[in-house]
Design a protein around this motif. Structure first.
Motif, PDB file in Angstrom:
ATOM      1  N   VAL A 213       0.856  -1.188   0.000  1.00 61.94           N
ATOM      2  CA  VAL A 213       0.000   0.000   0.000  1.00 61.94           C
ATOM      3  C   VAL A 213       0.894   1.240   0.000  1.00 61.94           C
ATOM      4  O   VAL A 213       2.100   1.148   0.216  1.00 61.94           O
ATOM      5  CB  VAL A 213      -0.936   0.030   1.240  1.00 61.94           C
ATOM      6  CG1 VAL A 213      -2.008  -1.031   1.132  1.00 61.94           C
ATOM      7  CG2 VAL A 213      -0.147  -0.112   2.526  1.00 61.94           C
ATOM      8  N   ASP A 214       0.269   2.387  -0.245  1.00 60.47           N
ATOM      9  CA  ASP A 214       1.027   3.641  -0.253  1.00 60.47           C
ATOM     10  C   ASP A 214       1.255   4.189   1.152  1.00 60.47           C
ATOM     11  O   ASP A 214       2.248   4.864   1.416  1.00 60.47           O
ATOM     12  CB  ASP A 214       0.289   4.688  -1.090  1.00 60.47           C
ATOM     13  CG  ASP A 214       0.140   4.270  -2.538  1.00 60.47           C
ATOM     14  OD1 ASP A 214       1.174   4.148  -3.220  1.00 60.47           O
ATOM     15  OD2 ASP A 214      -0.999   4.042  -2.980  1.00 60.47           O
ATOM     16  N   ALA A 215       0.291   3.935   2.051  1.00 61.15           N
ATOM     17  CA  ALA A 215       0.385   4.462   3.406  1.00 61.15           C
ATOM     18  C   ALA A 215      -0.349   3.541   4.368  1.00 61.15           C
ATOM     19  O   ALA A 215      -1.287   2.836   3.981  1.00 61.15           O
ATOM     20  CB  ALA A 215      -0.207   5.870   3.475  1.00 61.15           C
ATOM     21  N   VAL A 216       0.094   3.557   5.628  1.00 62.49           N
ATOM     22  CA  VAL A 216      -0.582   2.786   6.665  1.00 62.49           C
ATOM     23  C   VAL A 216      -0.941   3.726   7.807  1.00 62.49           C
ATOM     24  O   VAL A 216      -0.135   4.555   8.241  1.00 62.49           O
ATOM     25  CB  VAL A 216       0.292   1.628   7.191  1.00 62.49           C
ATOM     26  CG1 VAL A 216       0.376   0.527   6.144  1.00 62.49           C
ATOM     27  CG2 VAL A 216       1.685   2.096   7.588  1.00 62.49           C
ATOM     28  N   LEU A 217      -2.185   3.614   8.278  1.00 59.64           N
ATOM     29  CA  LEU A 217      -2.658   4.395   9.410  1.00 59.64           C
ATOM     30  C   LEU A 217      -2.593   3.488  10.633  1.00 59.64           C
ATOM     31  O   LEU A 217      -3.328   2.507  10.737  1.00 59.64           O
ATOM     32  CB  LEU A 217      -4.086   4.890   9.167  1.00 59.64           C
ATOM     33  CG  LEU A 217      -4.608   5.997  10.083  1.00 59.64           C
ATOM     34  CD1 LEU A 217      -5.810   6.679   9.451  1.00 59.64           C
ATOM     35  CD2 LEU A 217      -5.006   5.461  11.454  1.00 59.64           C
ATOM     36  N   LEU A 218      -1.700   3.811  11.548  1.00 61.72           N
ATOM     37  CA  LEU A 218      -1.453   2.999  12.742  1.00 61.72           C
ATOM     38  C   LEU A 218      -2.341   3.533  13.851  1.00 61.72           C
ATOM     39  O   LEU A 218      -2.035   4.538  14.490  1.00 61.72           O
ATOM     40  CB  LEU A 218       0.022   3.078  13.112  1.00 61.72           C
ATOM     41  CG  LEU A 218       0.986   2.808  11.935  1.00 61.72           C
ATOM     42  CD1 LEU A 218       2.408   3.204  12.291  1.00 61.72           C
ATOM     43  CD2 LEU A 218       0.902   1.341  11.508  1.00 61.72           C
ATOM     44  N   ASP A 219      -3.454   2.861  14.073  1.00 58.30           N
ATOM     45  CA  ASP A 219      -4.510   3.397  14.922  1.00 58.30           C
ATOM     46  C   ASP A 219      -4.376   2.962  16.374  1.00 58.30           C
ATOM     47  O   ASP A 219      -4.350   1.769  16.677  1.00 58.30           O
ATOM     48  CB  ASP A 219      -5.872   2.960  14.373  1.00 58.30           C
ATOM     49  CG  ASP A 219      -7.030   3.699  15.035  1.00 58.30           C
ATOM     50  OD1 ASP A 219      -6.919   4.915  15.228  1.00 58.30           O
ATOM     51  OD2 ASP A 219      -8.028   3.046  15.360  1.00 58.30           O
ATOM     52  N   ASN A 220      -4.307   3.956  17.262  1.00 60.05           N
ATOM     53  CA  ASN A 220      -4.319   3.715  18.715  1.00 60.05           C
ATOM     54  C   ASN A 220      -3.228   2.753  19.171  1.00 60.05           C
ATOM     55  O   ASN A 220      -3.452   1.934  20.081  1.00 60.05           O
ATOM     56  CB  ASN A 220      -5.696   3.198  19.162  1.00 60.05           C
ATOM     57  CG  ASN A 220      -6.732   4.305  19.202  1.00 60.05           C
ATOM     58  OD1 ASN A 220      -6.549   5.309  19.893  1.00 60.05           O
ATOM     59  ND2 ASN A 220      -7.801   4.144  18.447  1.00 60.05           N
ATOM     60  N   MET A 221      -2.061   2.845  18.580  1.00 56.89           N
ATOM     61  CA  MET A 221      -0.936   2.024  19.007  1.00 56.89           C
ATOM     62  C   MET A 221      -0.114   2.770  20.054  1.00 56.89           C
ATOM     63  O   MET A 221      -0.065   4.002  20.067  1.00 56.89           O
ATOM     64  CB  MET A 221      -0.044   1.669  17.815  1.00 56.89           C
ATOM     65  CG  MET A 221      -0.666   0.709  16.829  1.00 56.89           C
ATOM     66  SD  MET A 221       0.526   0.165  15.577  1.00 56.89           S
ATOM     67  CE  MET A 221      -0.479  -0.981  14.629  1.00 56.89           C
ATOM     68  N   THR A 222       0.535   2.029  20.924  1.00 53.32           N
ATOM     69  CA  THR A 222       1.419   2.621  21.912  1.00 53.32           C
ATOM     70  C   THR A 222       2.694   3.113  21.211  1.00 53.32           C
ATOM     71  O   THR A 222       3.007   2.666  20.091  1.00 53.32           O
ATOM     72  CB  THR A 222       1.816   1.597  22.982  1.00 53.32           C
ATOM     73  OG1 THR A 222       2.610   0.568  22.368  1.00 53.32           O
ATOM     74  CG2 THR A 222       0.580   0.976  23.630  1.00 53.32           C
ATOM     75  N   PRO A 223       3.464   4.008  21.855  1.00 53.86           N
ATOM     76  CA  PRO A 223       4.735   4.438  21.247  1.00 53.86           C
ATOM     77  C   PRO A 223       5.654   3.276  20.901  1.00 53.86           C
ATOM     78  O   PRO A 223       6.326   3.304  19.853  1.00 53.86           O
ATOM     79  CB  PRO A 223       5.335   5.353  22.322  1.00 53.86           C
ATOM     80  CG  PRO A 223       4.146   5.932  23.022  1.00 53.86           C
ATOM     81  CD  PRO A 223       3.143   4.816  23.067  1.00 53.86           C
ATOM     82  N   GLU A 224       5.687   2.254  21.750  1.00 50.62           N
ATOM     83  CA  GLU A 224       6.534   1.097  21.457  1.00 50.62           C
ATOM     84  C   GLU A 224       6.021   0.334  20.242  1.00 50.62           C
ATOM     85  O   GLU A 224       6.808  -0.093  19.377  1.00 50.62           O
ATOM     86  CB  GLU A 224       6.598   0.160  22.670  1.00 50.62           C
ATOM     87  CG  GLU A 224       7.420  -1.099  22.440  1.00 50.62           C
ATOM     88  CD  GLU A 224       8.843  -0.821  21.971  1.00 50.62           C
ATOM     89  OE1 GLU A 224       9.365  -1.623  21.157  1.00 50.62           O
ATOM     90  OE2 GLU A 224       9.451   0.194  22.393  1.00 50.62           O
ATOM     91  N   GLU A 225       4.709   0.150  20.140  1.00 51.45           N
ATOM     92  CA  GLU A 225       4.141  -0.512  18.963  1.00 51.45           C
ATOM     93  C   GLU A 225       4.401   0.306  17.709  1.00 51.45           C
ATOM     94  O   GLU A 225       4.670  -0.257  16.635  1.00 51.45           O
ATOM     95  CB  GLU A 225       2.640  -0.721  19.153  1.00 51.45           C
ATOM     96  CG  GLU A 225       2.286  -1.796  20.162  1.00 51.45           C
ATOM     97  CD  GLU A 225       0.803  -1.854  20.456  1.00 51.45           C
ATOM     98  OE1 GLU A 225       0.282  -2.974  20.683  1.00 51.45           O
ATOM     99  OE2 GLU A 225       0.138  -0.789  20.454  1.00 51.45           O
TER     100      GLU A 225
END
Length: 287
Positions: A213-225
């Motif tokens: 994909v062109d972009a990924v939206l990383l939803d509600n992940m912790t800073p470590e994730e």
């Protein structure tokens, strides 16, 4: 700041003025202020912030009375201190008073968005991440609210459903999985359309990157994730963090190495910037 075309702004301002003027116009000012009286008033910041929305304020005054002129001291995108004059407006007093609330409503609202955006931009200045807005905008005001985000130093996400593909959790649920949703999108859209997919877990991210994909939206992940996600992507797609980001938490999110941080509250919940219109002087009544 590159201004928005007047053809976009005028319908918004005209509708707001009609709503406020109602069926009889400003009956208070008409009863108290002599017709033909001229006045000078100042648009003043009651608190520090960033200015946005002056073009709408100017339109509000000029649509009510073309004889009103404005002199801008602090343009859109400029930082202002408490008590600083943003602009002065001079002309027929009746017109100044009739347009006052509409002009200030736009100016306070958009300056509030710009100020909120600037606060988060400042918080992540040490990192590469850009602050972007979302589609969580006031119905009918999306163009000007996204303009206000730019005035505050942020950037814009997509403007509507038709300018990019963003595969969200419900799309994935309906399609039956991340891979299927992405494959269907790729088969449907043209080669110039970007595809982004929202993922909640690193496992979903792995599936998305396997398809591409062109972009990924990383939803509600912790800073470590988020750090792990950035390592997994390894530059193969734009990484965007999202989910209840505040000026206090933004630095930790940005430190993960993501490219973008999207924040919905910039346009749906930012407090206004308190701005007022202060009387300065009265001129002679026209003959």
């Amino acid at each position: 700041m590159t201004p928005l075309p007047e053809i976009i702004l005028e319908p918004l301002v005209r509708a707001a003025l009609l709503e406020d003027l109602g069926r009889m116009g400003d009956i208070t000012s008409a009863a108290i202020v002599p017709e033909g009286l001229n006045a000078t008033m100042a648009i003043v910041a009651r608190q520090p912030g960033v200015v946005a929305g002056l073009d709408l304020a100017i339109l509000a005054f000029r649509l009510v009375d073309p004889g009103i002129s404005l002199r801008i001291m602090r343009p859109d995108g400029a930082a202002v201190a408490q008590g600083e004059t943003i602009a002065t407006a001079a002309g027929p007093a009746l017109g100044l008073l009739a347009a006052e609330r509409t002009a200030l409503n736009f100016l306070c609202r958009l300056s509030g968005i710009a100020s909120a955006t600037a606060s988060v931009v400042a918080a992540v200045r040490a990192y590469k991440a850009k602050i972007v807005c979302t589609r969580k905008t006031t119905p009918g005001l999306r163009a000007v609210e996204k303009y206000a985000v730019r005035a505050g130093g942020g950037s814009n996400h997509r403007f509507g459903l038709d300018d990019a593909v963003l595969i969200k959790d419900n799309h994935i649920a309906v399609a039956g999985g991340v891979r299927t949703a992405i494959e269907r999108a790729k088969a449907s859209v043209g080669h110039l359309v970007k595809i982004e997919v929202e993922v909640d877990t690193l496992a979903q991210l792995d599936q998305a990157m396997a398809v591409g994909v062109d972009a990924v939206l990383l939803d509600n992940m912790t800073p470590e994730e988020l750090r792990q996600a950035v390592e997994m992507v390894d530059g193969r797609a734009i990484t965007e963090a999202s989910g209840r980001v505040t000026p206090a938490t933004a630095p930790d999110v940005a430190a993960s190495g993501v490219d973008l941080i999207s924040i919905g509250w910039l346009t749906h919940s930012a407090p206004i910037l308190d701005i007022g219109l202060d009387y300065r002087s009265t001129g002679e009544t026209a003959a």
